[in-house]
Design a protein around this motif. Structure first.
Motif, PDB file in Angstrom:
ATOM      1  N   TYR A 132       8.041  64.667   0.705  1.00  0.00           N
ATOM      2  CA  TYR A 132       7.367  64.820   2.109  1.00  0.00           C
ATOM      3  C   TYR A 132       8.699  64.761   3.106  1.00  0.00           C
ATOM      4  CZ  TYR A 132       4.663  63.327   6.300  1.00  0.00           C
ATOM      5  OH  TYR A 132       4.275  63.448   7.514  1.00  0.00           O
ATOM      6  N   ILE A 133       9.650  63.727   2.768  1.00  0.00           N
ATOM      7  CA  ILE A 133      10.754  63.814   3.933  1.00  0.00           C
ATOM      8  C   ILE A 133      11.558  65.136   3.657  1.00  0.00           C
ATOM      9  CG2 ILE A 133      10.572  61.474   4.440  1.00  0.00           C
ATOM     10  CD1 ILE A 133      13.229  61.194   2.799  1.00  0.00           C
ATOM     11  N   ALA A 134      11.641  65.321   2.472  1.00  0.00           N
ATOM     12  CA  ALA A 134      12.717  66.765   2.190  1.00  0.00           C
ATOM     13  C   ALA A 134      12.058  67.954   2.441  1.00  0.00           C
ATOM     14  CB  ALA A 134      12.931  66.626   0.731  1.00  0.00           C
ATOM     15  N   GLN A 158      10.798  70.831   4.909  1.00  0.00           N
ATOM     16  CA  GLN A 158      11.201  71.093   6.562  1.00  0.00           C
ATOM     17  C   GLN A 158      10.126  71.133   7.233  1.00  0.00           C
ATOM     18  OE1 GLN A 158      13.844  72.842   7.876  1.00  0.00           O
ATOM     19  NE2 GLN A 158      15.015  73.806   6.298  1.00  0.00           N
ATOM     20  N   THR A 189       7.319  68.930   7.167  1.00  0.00           N
ATOM     21  CA  THR A 189       6.647  67.593   7.238  1.00  0.00           C
ATOM     22  C   THR A 189       7.745  66.376   7.767  1.00  0.00           C
ATOM     23  OG1 THR A 189       6.778  67.191   4.887  1.00  0.00           O
ATOM     24  CG2 THR A 189       4.670  68.062   5.915  1.00  0.00           C
ATOM     25  N   THR A 190       8.971  66.571   7.553  1.00  0.00           N
ATOM     26  CA  THR A 190       9.914  65.563   7.509  1.00  0.00           C
ATOM     27  C   THR A 190      10.117  65.089   8.978  1.00  0.00           C
ATOM     28  OG1 THR A 190      12.253  65.365   7.082  1.00  0.00           O
ATOM     29  CG2 THR A 190      11.848  67.244   8.231  1.00  0.00           C
ATOM     30  N   CYS A 219      16.083  62.295   7.996  1.00  0.00           N
ATOM     31  CA  CYS A 219      15.261  62.006   6.672  1.00  0.00           C
ATOM     32  C   CYS A 219      15.262  62.996   5.976  1.00  0.00           C
ATOM     33  CB  CYS A 219      13.734  61.869   7.197  1.00  0.00           C
ATOM     34  SG  CYS A 219      13.397  60.311   7.747  1.00  0.00           S
ATOM     35  N   LEU A 220      15.412  64.256   6.576  1.00  0.00           N
ATOM     36  CA  LEU A 220      15.511  65.708   5.632  1.00  0.00           C
ATOM     37  C   LEU A 220      16.651  65.504   4.734  1.00  0.00           C
ATOM     38  CD1 LEU A 220      14.347  68.672   5.272  1.00  0.00           C
ATOM     39  CD2 LEU A 220      15.729  69.206   6.955  1.00  0.00           C
ATOM     40  N   GLY A 242      16.366  62.893   2.034  1.00  0.00           N
ATOM     41  CA  GLY A 242      15.591  63.660   1.046  1.00  0.00           C
ATOM     42  C   GLY A 242      16.172  64.334   0.113  1.00  0.00           C
ATOM     43  N   GLY A 248       8.271  69.532  -2.800  1.00  0.00           N
ATOM     44  CA  GLY A 248       8.698  69.933  -1.381  1.00  0.00           C
ATOM     45  C   GLY A 248       8.516  71.300  -1.147  1.00  0.00           C
TER      46      GLY A 248
END
Lengths: 269, 268, 269
Positions: free
Chosen positions: A101-103, A105, A107-108, A113-114, A117, A164
């Protein structure tokens, strides 16, 4: 006559033009030099190479016939192997989904966080399961926990990366529609994203379970539980007929795993 | 009542897409917005519910300012604005009922949303609206099993589930065949009068705009260059809006009245 | 409109369950829960040893930081050997996979040959390379030879399978045309089959070189040469700062090789 020769020369046919050929020769030459260097430089005692077929048939002969002694031990170890793979795959789901989810583009929550992740995914993927196992055996001692953790840590990268990508490939339009209704972020995820990535999720988890079955057969070689432990034991004691039985058992396990995988896949998708 | 004053939208440092729009829409009137592709119709609509962030200007719905609201307040503002999309934007893998109830997502809590335990009143309203547009018998079908016209009805019902004070429709008929798109236009028109709801419709088809709406707004290059009754929308206005850009052949060649004659029956 | 929709009675709606049959639905939940409990319960966790894990982890990580490259010669030697193993095994594997793929393609191989070809591919795919490696180490001794043999077999399994599938999907018209022109079996293969699969083969060999490089880092753990052996030794001697240095370099090399292989494949395809 010259004229005729010229005409002939014009009609000579080549598969590739000059530049293509040059590149091809350069690549070929480079490869040959690399191979030449590798063969010359590698630390191999060549008489052994010529003797290798002999040695292998020798080993094969010592393995035959496979011994049925200790079969119940082997079956128990196989079951342990399956448990390790299944539990690890199950645990991975809970860790890999937040990372995915954080990795992704789209939804991060933010750039930090991106990158966090992505860092988790890359480090998980670049370390092989058996190296993870080595590390966890050093920490938690030999046993199944080290094996489970090793598989979990390697699978996070696999499931996380593919999930992801699945999240990044969703149709944006339902997301827009949900945002327009005044839904909060969590509700948008639950309605517009989760249903879209569900099929990919099942496919990825099933695929990874199949891979994990194979991977967990070797964990025991570094002491992390499963069938590998008794395989190592049999090899160390030169019990070759038992080794043969274990190998056959592994093949059967892997084939059963593959059959279950394809059955599940056809049921779910 | 919707009041837009001096609305500007600029992406990065490019030329502005919307260059100071002013628009006032009274309650229960159906307004169509026409213009060539890239004239800024879609951007304007999305500025109203803030799917696109306006650069400057003011948008007031029933007196409340929409520009500058944030977070929960923005979500509360959005649930009063229903939107119907060109590509329907349905949740394809969910049932029709779930799609319709998704219109209530701004009202229910997260547990209700995830467990699909919506209040009885919402379910009643969903059935009533679905019956009104003739899709109630599809409640448990997956949304992607429906035809284009049926899918757009789901989209309309979802928007109405929000109990909106304003309905935005972004090219609601552009993905539909001519006959179905007539039906959707009739539906929007009659729903607007039944619910006394102001409706803004972006539309490409000038003939439909003239037939089914009470007021036409023409955009070109982010500026409003026509605002008036369908009867006043003549060849000159058409040329001013589309001239030199493209030829909307259906608008010039067809007689709007004649075309509207045939499908004028209740689609439900 | 169905009678159940009659507006007089209060209408209810429930989300249709994911699995329609309630027995199967709850059955799956119960089976899964029972399995999880059973699997966790039956695995032999050594809690006493595991509880020592955290202090040990602290000791390992504090011993591992900062990673030390003091003995970089060992690192370079190890990596050189891994490269050599990967290059030679890829070359051998990719060439040998062609005959096995031809044997394992249902449309051009006679049944008995097909069975042999498939069996070779299935067996070499069932075993994790590390298991194959310990067998080769047992047969031909410690060192890179065992590594090369292992990864050759591994490549035959992987490339052979994909190639066989590719051959099964070729445009059959070209084969018929060659046969109609009176070409023999080998000539048909050469003119009608190979040109259709070769572009894929080049891309596959790049991919295989990349995955052999990864695998060569782990087969060393059981004594088949390369950087894995160096890593295993460092771990075995509690030389954690060197071990972490090796690990970081392995990650860097793998990322680099993945990047290069991806770039080359994009260029070729």
């Amino acid at each position: 006559m010259v004229d005729h020769a010229q005409q002939l020369a014009d009609r000579v046919w080549h598969r590739y033009d000059r530049k293509e050929r040059l590149i091809r020769y350069a690549v070929l030459l480079g490869t040959l030099m690399l191979v030449f260097w590798a063969v010359r430089d590698i630390d191999i005692f060549w008489p052994w190479v010529w003797d290798a077929p002999n040695q292998m048939s020798n080993l094969g002969a010592r393995m035959w016939p496979p011994s049925a002694a200790g079969l119940s031990n082997i079956l128990n170890a196989l079951l342990e192997t399956v448990h390790i793979a299944t539990l690890a795959t199950f645990l991975t789901i809970f860790l890999a989904l937040p990372v995915a989810y954080i990795a992704a583009q789209n939804t991060t929550p933010n750039r930090a966080c991106l990158w966090l992740g992505r860092f988790i995914l890359v480090s998980s993927r670049s370390v092989n399961t058996i190296i993870w196992a080595l590390l966890f055996v050093a920490i938690f001692g030999p046993g199944v926990l080290a094996g489970i953790l090793a598989i979990v840590f390697r699978s996070i990268g696999f499931i996380g990366k593919l999930m992801g990508e699945a999240i990044e490939e969703i149709d944006r339009r339902p997301v827009e529609a949900m945002e327009a209704t005044g839904a909060s972020k969590a509700k948008v995820v639950a309605y517009a994203i989760v249903p879209q990535v569900m099929p990919a999720f099942f496919a990825i988890v099933i695929l990874r379970w199949d891979i994990n079955i194979r991977e967990s057969t070797v964990l025991g070689l570094v002491g992390a539980g499963g069938i590998g432990v008794i395989l190592q034991g049999a090899i160390d004691t030169f019990a070759w007929p038992t080794v043969a039985t274990i190998l056959i058992a592994i093949i059967i396990l892997v084939l059963i795993g593959e059959a279950i995988t394809s059955l599940l896949r056809s049921k779910v998708l | 009542m919707l009041e837009i004053t001096n609305l500007v939208k600029r992406y990065g440092h490019n030329e502005a897409v919307l260059k100071g729009l002013d628009l006032k829409v009274e309650d229960n009137s159906v307004v169509s917005i026409v213009g060539a592709s890239g004239a800024g119709k879609s951007t304007m609509l999305r500025c109203i519910n803030r799917l696109v962030e306006p650069t400057s200007g003011s948008i007031k719905l029933n007196g409340a300012e929409l520009v500058n609201v944030k977070g929960a307040e923005l979500r509360r503002a959005r649930r009063k604005i229903g939107m119907v999309f060109q590509g329907f934007n349905l949740l394809d893998r969910l049932t029709v009922m779930e799609n319709v109830l998704a219109g209530r997502l701004g009202y229910v809590n997260l547990y209700q949303a995830i467990s699909r335990r919506f209040p009885q009143a919402d379910i009643e309203r969903a059935f009533t609206l679905m019956e009104r547009v003739g899709i109630a018998h599809y409640a448990n079908k997956r949304a992607d099993e429906l035809s284009g016209g049926e899918r757009q009805r789901v989209g309309v019902v979802r928007a109405l589930m929000q109990e909106p004070e304003l309905l935005l429709a972004d090219e609601p008929t552009a993905s539909l065949d001519p006959r179905t798109s007539e039906q959707i236009m009739i539906l929007l028109q009659s729903l607007a009068s039944e619910l006394s709801l102001p409706v803004l419709i972006n539309i490409h088809n000038v003939a439909q705009a003239k037939t089914y709406t009470e007021r036409i707004v023409g955009l070109r290059h982010g500026k409003m260059i026509f605002d008036g009754l369908p009867a006043d929308f003549n060849k000159d206005a058409l040329d001013a809006i589309y001239g030199g850009i493209e030829a909307p052949d259906d608008a010039i060649t067809e007689q709007p009245g004649a075309q509207a004659e045939e499908p004028r029956h209740d689609p439900v | 409109m169905t009678p159940s929709d009659s507006p007089s009675s209060p209408r209810t709606w429930k989300k249709p369950p994911f699995i329609a049959n309630p027995v199967i639905r709850y059955g799956i939940f119960i089976v899964a829960a029972v399995y999880l409990v059973w699997a966790f319960g039956s695995l032999p966790f050594n809690w006493a040893r595991i509880s020592e894990g955290l202090p040990r982890a602290a000791r390992i990580f504090s011993g591992g930081f900062p990673p030390s490259l003091e003995r970089y010669e060992l690192l370079i030697t190890g990596f050189k050997e891994s490269f050599q193993i990967a290059i030679l095994a890829t070359l051998l594997g990719v060439f040998l996979s062609i005959p096995f793929a031809v044997m394992a393609a249902r449309n051009i191989a006679p049944i008995p040959i097909y069975v042999i070809g498939r069996a070779v591919i299935i067996i070499s795919r069932s075993f994790h390379p590390v298991i194959v490696a310990i067998l080769f180490v047992a047969a031909v001794g410690f060192g890179p030879l065992a590594g090369i043999l292992t990864l050759t077999l591994y490549s035959i399994g992987f490339v052979g399978k994909l190639l066989a599938e590719e051959i099964e999907e070729i445009d059959w018209g070209q084969v018929e045309a060659m046969r109609a022109a009176g070409a023999g079996y080998i000539a048909t293969l050469y003119y009608a089959v190979f040109p259709q699969i070769l572009p894929r083969q080049v891309g596959l060999s790049m991919y295989q070189l990349d995955s052999n490089l990864r695998a060569s880092a782990v087969v060393g753990i059981v004594g088949a040469g390369g950087i894995g052996g160096t890593l295993m030794n460092a771990f075995g001697r509690y030389d954690y700062d060197f071990a972490f240095a090796i690990l970081l370099v392995i990650i860097a090399v793998i990322l680099l090789s993945e990047g290069i292989s991806g770039w080359v494949r994009k260029k070729i395809w």
